[in-house]
Motif scaffolding. Structure first.
Motif, short mmCIF file in Angstrom:
data_model
loop_
_atom_site.label_atom_id
_atom_site.label_comp_id
_atom_site.label_asym_id
_atom_site.label_seq_id
_atom_site.Cartn_x
_atom_site.Cartn_y
_atom_site.Cartn_z
N ALA A 17 0.82 -1.21 0.00
CA ALA A 17 0.00 0.00 0.00
C ALA A 17 0.86 1.26 0.00
CB ALA A 17 -0.94 -0.01 1.20
N GLU A 18 2.03 1.19 0.60
CA GLU A 18 2.95 2.33 0.57
C GLU A 18 3.52 2.53 -0.83
OE1 GLU A 18 5.98 1.88 3.54
OE2 GLU A 18 4.51 1.74 5.17
N GLN A 19 3.80 1.44 -1.53
CA GLN A 19 4.40 1.49 -2.86
C GLN A 19 3.39 1.83 -3.95
OE1 GLN A 19 7.78 1.18 -3.40
NE2 GLN A 19 7.86 1.14 -1.17
N ALA A 20 2.16 1.32 -3.81
CA ALA A 20 1.14 1.52 -4.85
C ALA A 20 -0.22 1.74 -4.19
CB ALA A 20 1.12 0.32 -5.78
N PRO A 21 -0.43 2.91 -3.58
CA PRO A 21 -1.68 3.17 -2.87
C PRO A 21 -2.91 3.22 -3.76
CG PRO A 21 -0.34 5.15 -2.96
CD PRO A 21 0.50 4.03 -3.49
N GLU A 22 -2.72 3.39 -5.08
CA GLU A 22 -3.84 3.38 -6.01
C GLU A 22 -4.37 1.97 -6.23
OE1 GLU A 22 -0.69 4.04 -6.85
OE2 GLU A 22 -0.51 6.13 -7.37
N PRO A 42 -3.72 -0.50 -14.66
CA PRO A 42 -3.34 0.52 -15.64
C PRO A 42 -1.83 0.70 -15.72
CG PRO A 42 -5.04 1.34 -14.14
CD PRO A 42 -4.56 0.04 -13.60
N ASP A 43 -1.36 1.01 -16.91
CA ASP A 43 0.07 1.19 -17.14
C ASP A 43 0.67 2.28 -16.26
OD1 ASP A 43 0.06 -0.82 -19.05
OD2 ASP A 43 -0.15 0.59 -20.75
N ASN A 44 -0.11 3.31 -15.95
CA ASN A 44 0.44 4.44 -15.19
C ASN A 44 0.75 4.09 -13.73
OD1 ASN A 44 -2.41 4.36 -14.72
ND2 ASN A 44 -2.33 6.45 -13.96
N VAL A 45 0.30 2.94 -13.23
CA VAL A 45 0.63 2.53 -11.85
C VAL A 45 1.45 1.24 -11.81
CG1 VAL A 45 -1.31 3.73 -10.80
CG2 VAL A 45 -1.58 1.36 -11.51
N ALA A 46 1.81 0.73 -12.98
CA ALA A 46 2.52 -0.56 -13.06
C ALA A 46 3.88 -0.52 -12.36
CB ALA A 46 2.69 -0.99 -14.51
N SER A 47 4.60 0.57 -12.44
CA SER A 47 5.93 0.61 -11.79
C SER A 47 5.78 0.53 -10.27
CB SER A 47 6.72 1.83 -12.21
OG SER A 47 6.10 3.01 -11.76
N GLY A 48 4.77 1.20 -9.72
CA GLY A 48 4.52 1.11 -8.28
C GLY A 48 4.13 -0.29 -7.86
N VAL A 49 3.36 -0.97 -8.70
CA VAL A 49 2.95 -2.34 -8.40
C VAL A 49 4.16 -3.27 -8.41
CG1 VAL A 49 1.60 -4.29 -9.24
CG2 VAL A 49 0.60 -2.02 -9.19
N LYS A 50 5.05 -3.07 -9.35
CA LYS A 50 6.27 -3.89 -9.38
C LYS A 50 7.11 -3.65 -8.13
CE LYS A 50 6.34 -4.54 -14.31
NZ LYS A 50 7.04 -4.44 -15.57
N SER A 51 7.15 -2.41 -7.67
CA SER A 51 7.85 -2.11 -6.41
C SER A 51 7.16 -2.79 -5.23
CB SER A 51 7.90 -0.61 -6.18
OG SER A 51 8.68 0.03 -7.15
N ALA A 52 5.84 -2.81 -5.27
CA ALA A 52 5.06 -3.46 -4.20
C ALA A 52 5.35 -4.95 -4.15
CB ALA A 52 3.58 -3.21 -4.40
#
Length: 65
Positions: A17-22, A42-52
């Motif tokens: 949730a800290e990495q990809a709160p969306e 969505p592609d615009n949050v994919a990098s945060g999800v990978k970090s998560a």
């Protein structure tokens, strides 16, 4: 991109949730909520999800193959 969540493995640390709160959050009981359970992330949050995925200390998240 889709994510598989191992619900039995998740311990509610909240690092995702800290990495990809969306995409990820914790409810009032500390249980994981995943906003894209049945759809593509969505592609615009994919990098945060990978970090998560990398941040999860119990490896409860992985990219769907």
């Amino acid at each position: 991109m889709r994510i598989d969540v191992d619900w039995d493995r998740c311990e509610g640390h909240g690092l995702c949730a800290e990495q990809a709160p969306e995409v990820f959050s914790l409810d009032d009981d500390g249980e994981l909520e995943y906003a894209y359970q049945d759809s593509d992330i969505p592609d615009n949050v994919a990098s945060g999800v990978k970090s998560a995925i990398g941040a999860c200390p119990v490896a409860a998240l992985r990219e769907h193959t």
